[in-house]
Design an enzyme around this catalytic site. Structure first.
Site, PDB file in Angstrom:
ATOM      1  N   GLU A  49       6.132 -11.317 -11.159  1.00 34.59           N
ATOM      2  CA  GLU A  49       7.324 -12.469 -11.725  1.00 34.59           C
ATOM      3  C   GLU A  49       8.360 -12.467 -11.113  1.00 34.59           C
ATOM      4  O   GLU A  49       9.311 -11.841 -11.378  1.00 34.59           O
ATOM      5  CB  GLU A  49       7.394 -12.470 -13.139  1.00 34.59           C
TER       6      GLU A  49
ATOM      7  N   GLU B  51      -1.007 -13.070 -16.675  1.00 32.98           N
ATOM      8  CA  GLU B  51      -0.766 -12.350 -17.861  1.00 32.98           C
ATOM      9  C   GLU B  51      -0.109 -13.203 -18.871  1.00 32.98           C
ATOM     10  O   GLU B  51       0.267 -14.432 -18.767  1.00 32.98           O
ATOM     11  CB  GLU B  51       0.638 -11.709 -17.420  1.00 32.98           C
TER      12      GLU B  51
HETATM   13  C1  IDC Z   1       7.639  -5.554 -21.030  1.00 29.60           C
HETATM   14  C2  IDC Z   1       6.857  -4.730 -22.046  1.00 29.60           C
HETATM   15  C3  IDC Z   1       8.021  -3.646 -22.224  1.00 29.60           C
HETATM   16  C4  IDC Z   1       8.634  -3.039 -21.335  1.00 29.60           C
HETATM   17  C5  IDC Z   1       9.215  -3.945 -20.323  1.00 29.60           C
HETATM   18  C6  IDC Z   1      10.007  -3.398 -19.403  1.00 29.60           C
HETATM   19  O1  IDC Z   1       6.271  -5.308 -22.856  1.00 29.60           O
HETATM   20  O2  IDC Z   1       7.111  -2.758 -23.407  1.00 29.60           O
HETATM   21  O3  IDC Z   1       9.557  -2.326 -22.034  1.00 29.60           O
HETATM   22  O4  IDC Z   1       8.117  -4.702 -19.917  1.00 29.60           O
HETATM   23  O5  IDC Z   1      10.782  -3.938 -18.460  1.00 29.60           O
HETATM   24  C7  IDC Z   1       6.674 -10.279 -18.803  1.00 29.60           C
HETATM   25  C8  IDC Z   1       6.536  -8.939 -17.757  1.00 29.60           C
HETATM   26  C9  IDC Z   1       6.126  -7.850 -18.634  1.00 29.60           C
HETATM   27  C10 IDC Z   1       6.937  -7.540 -19.763  1.00 29.60           C
HETATM   28  C11 IDC Z   1       6.446  -8.826 -20.836  1.00 29.60           C
HETATM   29  C12 IDC Z   1       7.222  -8.702 -21.987  1.00 29.60           C
HETATM   30  O6  IDC Z   1       5.732  -9.294 -16.888  1.00 29.60           O
HETATM   31  O7  IDC Z   1       6.358  -6.732 -17.741  1.00 29.60           O
HETATM   32  O8  IDC Z   1       6.649  -6.418 -20.484  1.00 29.60           O
HETATM   33  N1  IDC Z   1       6.868 -10.024 -20.075  1.00 29.60           N
HETATM   34  O9  IDC Z   1       8.631  -8.757 -21.842  1.00 29.60           O
HETATM   35  N2  IDC Z   1       7.034 -11.458 -18.487  1.00 29.60           N
HETATM   36  C13 IDC Z   1       7.157 -12.205 -19.641  1.00 29.60           C
HETATM   37  C14 IDC Z   1       7.003 -11.109 -20.538  1.00 29.60           C
END
Ligand code: IDC
Length: 566
Positions: free
Chosen positions: A400, A488
């Protein structure tokens, strides 16, 4: 020392088996690990422990000593997310306690000094109690004991707080003795700004700059851009629901022998128009779970888990998410050898089960994929060499991009540097490229596409946050012929938490069906957040049943089963 010796023996046994059978790379690791699941566990735990072991008092470690007291204990509070809402400034911390010594510790508890007005909104795998300025944390029963060289796993909380957490003390029992270690505030450590604070049992505090390991991430920010793109009114290519990968997996390798022909039987995929097709030119859709960060939840990279998704959910693909810049990530002090071993295992299990597998270079807080471009090139060179003969491996080169990076100025040049490296080794592989604004701006890629064949563009949604404007954007891009892969998504909000928005989720599902898209769901973990497929109370690592699933997990399961015609 004993442990190390045993591990070496296991590896040797694996290598001998490999050369005797002449297995291909797709199957070799599965053989090795099924022969010894102990090896997998050890290395997984090590990977998780390393994720937060920065600044541990390594100088005190002495492998040869039977018991070295005082033990080095490292406490890490890693800020993984922050956002503001009606209740104030929310900060999410992962809390890890690492036992760097040679003796088990038990009954640990942690006191942290917090600013006035702090409250705890959520916590997982622990009980937090606030009394005045003191936050006391008692781990859940199953997390009370930490073996030598291991770290606690899966503890965290969301606090409404002004931040600046600095002073703490940890109490624990070691060899029958009650000990306390204090972290001192006079050091440079400022927890809450992403710093990692470590303490040794002698009361010294050390701080480690954790810049780049925490802080602002997609969770708080990716608001749907008000794009104003009108619905395209595209008729859509209804998918054939081709699940050839799943169904080609005739083997059920319950025992220790690996059927590598299942992997060989997988059709190589290529990109035709907006879609993936198999070698017969039939449209193929991939779907299945995305792991959470493999450094943090390595336990779900096991063959039985993948098999559960294949057999019960109808999944034909697994995405292996390897963070780059977050604590424990590949470019942030992570244990590279272990991370690669986890990928090896994941690829082998998928191969043995006749499933596709996506290797995801999970950039997030690093925003610009160019930040770690050299490491990405080296990594993908190694991966694509190793898996050159595995038609089931797809490469996702930047999860991302965010933070104002542009498609034409940053992401496209990055892709133009990385793709030829992969192509040199695995000329026909499918490569997925992230798009700007947390992989939402597929329109930017459509306006200036890459010149390579077999390339797809990532789109991500979180149904609670992302609605019609983004659905229209994807629909329009696909109608225009852009190969889009939803690598995702979740039905929660973009923080990965919050309520599940099933109305929006159903609208996404309808679009996925209409446009024949491939889709991977975040995340295969039991983290206490609503996007986790598993309930935090679920301690199983495979064989999940409906009662083990969170609301989001149960919803994904129904969707996937319908895609698979189950
Ligand atoms: C989130 C995880 C969370 C973790 C965080 C770390 O759900 O547990 O603490 O990242 O930085 C994304 C990302 C993905 C995120 C997720 C939710 O690709 O890594 O995971 N998210 O925030 N993009 C949009 C949402």
């Amino acid at each position: 020392m004993k442990k190390r010796r045993r591990l070496q023996a296991v590896l040797l046994a694996g290598l001998l088996a490999l050369s005797a059978l002449g297995l291909s790379a797709c199957g070799s690791e599965a053989k090795k690990d099924e022969a010894s699941s102990e090896g997998t566990e050890d290395s997984s735990e090590k990977a998780a422990g390393k994720a937060s072991a920065k600044g541990a008092g390594a100088d005190k470690k002495d492998d040869s000593a039977e018991s070295a007291v005082p033990t080095d204990i490292t406490v890490t509070l890693n800020e993984t997310n922050s956002w503001s809402d009606g209740s104030g400034n929310n900060v999410q911390y992962d809390i890890t306690v690492e036992n760097g010594g040679n003796t088990e510790i038990s009954d640990w508890s942690l006191d942290i000094e917090v600013p006035d007005g702090t409250s705890i909104a959520q916590s997982w795998n622990m009980t937090p109690t606030l009394s005045g300025a003191k936050l006391s944390i008692v781990p859940a029963d199953y997390a009370k004991t930490i073996a030598p060289g291991q770290a606690s796993q899966g503890l965290g909380l969301i606090a409404v707080t002004a931040g600046g957490w600095q002073n703490y003390s940890i109490s624990y029992t070691e060899g029958g003795e009650k000990l306390t270690a204090k972290g001192v505030s006079g050091s440079a450590a400022v927890i809450g700004d992403g710093a990692v604070l470590s303490a040794k049992a002698d009361g010294q505090a050390e701080s480690t700059d954790a810049s780049g390991t925490a802080g602002g991430n997609a969770g708080s920010a990716p608001a749907s851009p008000a794009s104003g793109i009108a619905s395209s009114g595209k008729a859509g290519t209804s998918s054939k629901k081709d699940t050839s990968a799943g169904s080609s997996a005739s083997s059920s390798n319950g025992g220790s022998s690996v059927n590598v022909t299942a992997a060989k039987g997988i059709s190589a995929l290529s990109v035709k128009g907006a879609h993936l097709v198999n070698s017969k030119g039939q449209q193929v859709r991939l779907f299945g779970p995305s792991t959470h960060g493999i450094a943090w939840f390595p336990q779900y990279i096991n063959k039985a888990a993948f098999q559960t998704f294949r057999d019960d959910w109808g999944a034909n693909c697994v995405r292996l998410a390897m963070y780059t810049a977050e604590s424990g990530g590949y470019c942030a002090g992570g244990d590279k050898a272990n991370l690669k071993k986890l990928i090896d295992n994941g690829v082998s299990y998928a191969s043995a089960l006749g499933m596709y597998v996506i290797i995801d270079w999970h950039i997030l807080s690093d925003g610009n994929p160019q930040t770690h471009q050299d490491e990405a090139i080296a990594f993908f060179d190694e991966m694509s060499k190793k898996y050159a003969s595995c038609p089931n491996v797809l490469y996702e080169i930047c999860n991302e991009p965010n933070g104002g990076v542009s498609w034409s100025g940053n992401i496209k040049p990055y892709a133009e540097a990385v793709i030829p490296v992969i192509r040199k080794n695995a000329p026909d592989s499918v490569i997925i490229v992230g798009t700007p604004t947390w992989s939402q701006d597929v329109d930017k890629a459509a306006a200036d596409p890459l010149k390579f064949s077999n390339v797809m563009y990532a789109f991500h949604f979180y149904a609670g946050t992302h609605k019609d404007d983004l659905r229209n954007k994807v629909d329009k891009a696909v109608a225009g012929g852009l190969p889009v892969f939803i690598t995702e998504c979740s039905i929660t909000d973009a923080s990965g938490n919050g309520a599940c928005d099933k109305t929006s989720a159903e609208a996404w599902k309808a679009l996925i069906e209409k446009d024949g898209l491939s889709v991977m769901e975040w995340s295969l973990s039991n983290k206490a957040e609503s996007s986790a497929i598993l309930k935090s109370s679920c301690k199983k690592t495979s064989g999940f049943t409906e009662g083990d699933l969170n609301e989001s997990g149960a919803w994904y399961r129904v969707m996937m089963r319908s895609f698979a015609g189950k």
